[in-house]
Write a protein that holds these residues in place. Structure first.
Motif, short mmCIF file in Angstrom:
data_model
loop_
_atom_site.label_atom_id
_atom_site.label_comp_id
_atom_site.label_asym_id
_atom_site.label_seq_id
_atom_site.Cartn_x
_atom_site.Cartn_y
_atom_site.Cartn_z
N LYS A 25 0.83 -1.21 0.00
CA LYS A 25 0.00 0.00 0.00
C LYS A 25 0.86 1.26 0.00
CE LYS A 25 -4.07 -1.95 2.25
NZ LYS A 25 -4.91 -1.95 3.46
N GLU A 26 1.94 1.23 0.77
CA GLU A 26 2.84 2.38 0.83
C GLU A 26 3.48 2.64 -0.54
OE1 GLU A 26 6.89 3.91 3.07
OE2 GLU A 26 5.72 2.31 4.01
N ALA A 27 3.88 1.60 -1.23
CA ALA A 27 4.49 1.75 -2.55
C ALA A 27 3.47 2.35 -3.53
CB ALA A 27 5.00 0.41 -3.07
N GLU A 28 2.26 1.88 -3.47
CA GLU A 28 1.20 2.40 -4.33
C GLU A 28 0.94 3.88 -4.04
OE1 GLU A 28 -3.49 1.51 -4.64
OE2 GLU A 28 -2.19 -0.26 -4.74
N TYR A 29 0.87 4.22 -2.76
CA TYR A 29 0.64 5.60 -2.34
C TYR A 29 1.78 6.51 -2.81
CZ TYR A 29 0.47 9.69 0.71
OH TYR A 29 0.48 10.96 1.18
N GLN A 30 3.01 6.05 -2.62
CA GLN A 30 4.17 6.85 -3.02
C GLN A 30 4.19 7.08 -4.53
OE1 GLN A 30 5.42 8.37 0.10
NE2 GLN A 30 6.86 8.58 -1.57
N ARG A 33 1.75 9.67 -5.36
CA ARG A 33 2.27 10.96 -4.90
C ARG A 33 3.30 11.52 -5.90
NH1 ARG A 33 4.35 12.21 1.23
NH2 ARG A 33 4.75 14.40 0.86
N ILE A 34 4.17 10.64 -6.38
CA ILE A 34 5.18 11.05 -7.37
C ILE A 34 4.49 11.51 -8.65
CG2 ILE A 34 7.02 10.20 -8.88
CD1 ILE A 34 7.85 8.38 -6.48
N ASP A 35 3.50 10.75 -9.10
CA ASP A 35 2.77 11.11 -10.32
C ASP A 35 2.11 12.48 -10.18
OD1 ASP A 35 3.55 8.68 -11.38
OD2 ASP A 35 1.62 7.70 -11.00
N LYS A 36 1.55 12.74 -9.01
CA LYS A 36 0.91 14.03 -8.75
C LYS A 36 1.94 15.16 -8.74
CE LYS A 36 -2.28 16.34 -5.53
NZ LYS A 36 -1.93 17.62 -6.01
N ASP A 43 9.07 20.82 -7.85
CA ASP A 43 10.52 20.95 -7.89
C ASP A 43 11.15 19.57 -8.11
OD1 ASP A 43 12.99 22.40 -7.55
OD2 ASP A 43 13.15 21.38 -5.60
N GLU A 44 12.16 19.53 -8.95
CA GLU A 44 12.82 18.25 -9.28
C GLU A 44 13.39 17.57 -8.04
OE1 GLU A 44 13.78 15.07 -11.43
OE2 GLU A 44 12.69 16.77 -12.23
N ALA A 45 13.89 18.35 -7.09
CA ALA A 45 14.45 17.78 -5.86
C ALA A 45 13.37 17.06 -5.05
CB ALA A 45 15.10 18.86 -5.02
N ASP A 46 12.17 17.61 -5.01
CA ASP A 46 11.05 16.97 -4.30
C ASP A 46 10.69 15.65 -4.95
OD1 ASP A 46 10.91 19.08 -2.51
OD2 ASP A 46 9.29 20.12 -3.60
N VAL A 47 10.63 15.66 -6.27
CA VAL A 47 10.30 14.43 -7.01
C VAL A 47 11.37 13.38 -6.77
CG1 VAL A 47 9.95 13.43 -9.30
CG2 VAL A 47 8.97 15.67 -8.76
N LYS A 51 11.04 9.70 -5.02
CA LYS A 51 11.46 8.48 -5.72
C LYS A 51 12.40 7.66 -4.84
CE LYS A 51 10.78 9.89 -10.49
NZ LYS A 51 11.40 10.16 -11.80
N GLU A 52 13.24 8.32 -4.06
CA GLU A 52 14.11 7.61 -3.12
C GLU A 52 13.28 6.88 -2.07
OE1 GLU A 52 16.95 10.30 -1.39
OE2 GLU A 52 17.69 10.94 -3.35
N VAL A 53 12.25 7.54 -1.57
CA VAL A 53 11.37 6.93 -0.58
C VAL A 53 10.70 5.69 -1.19
CG1 VAL A 53 9.28 7.24 0.80
CG2 VAL A 53 10.99 9.06 0.70
N LEU A 54 10.22 5.82 -2.43
CA LEU A 54 9.60 4.70 -3.12
C LEU A 54 10.60 3.55 -3.30
CD1 LEU A 54 7.25 3.38 -4.64
CD2 LEU A 54 8.03 4.59 -6.70
N ASP A 55 11.81 3.88 -3.70
CA ASP A 55 12.84 2.84 -3.88
C ASP A 55 13.12 2.09 -2.58
OD1 ASP A 55 13.07 3.41 -6.56
OD2 ASP A 55 14.87 4.65 -6.33
#
Length: 104
Positions: A25-30, A33-36, A43-47, A51-55
């Motif tokens: 569920k967390e991976a799906e949520y992340q 969130r990235i897509d949004k 900002d590219e740094a936020d994205v 992505k690091e959190v998702l990884d």
């Protein structure tokens, strides 16, 4: 092995299964969130950080699957022991085994 140990092994399988569901569920949520963030031209740094959190989340899934497989096998082996026949703990263990599976 005592009934208490059977109950502990049953609860270990339930806990690891819930952990696996949580990571999924967390991976799906992340990902959403990235897509949004991308759609909102964030900002590219936020994205990149998201992505690091998702990884990190995705890296945990194989570990959880491995721990689940081990715990599941141990519980399966204990369920076969005739000393537990007729106990509530055995019935619970069989129910947990029937209800919890993780696709490869």
């Amino acid at each position: 092995m005592t009934l208490k140990e059977l109950k502990i092994k049953t609860n270990v399988v339930k806990r690891i299964y819930k952990e696996h569901i949580g990571y999924g569920k967390e991976a799906e949520y992340q990902q959403k969130r990235i897509d949004k963030l991308i759609a909102d031209n964030a900002d590219e740094a936020d994205v990149r950080k998201q992505k690091e959190v998702l990884d990190e989340t995705l890296q945990m899934i194989p570990d959880v699957k491995q721990r689940f497989a081990k715990a599941y096998k141990e519980l399966e082996d204990k369920v076969e022991d005739p000393q537990y026949e007729g106990s509530d703990e055995l019935q619970e263990a069989r129910t947990v085994l029937a209800e919890t599976t993780i696709e490869e």
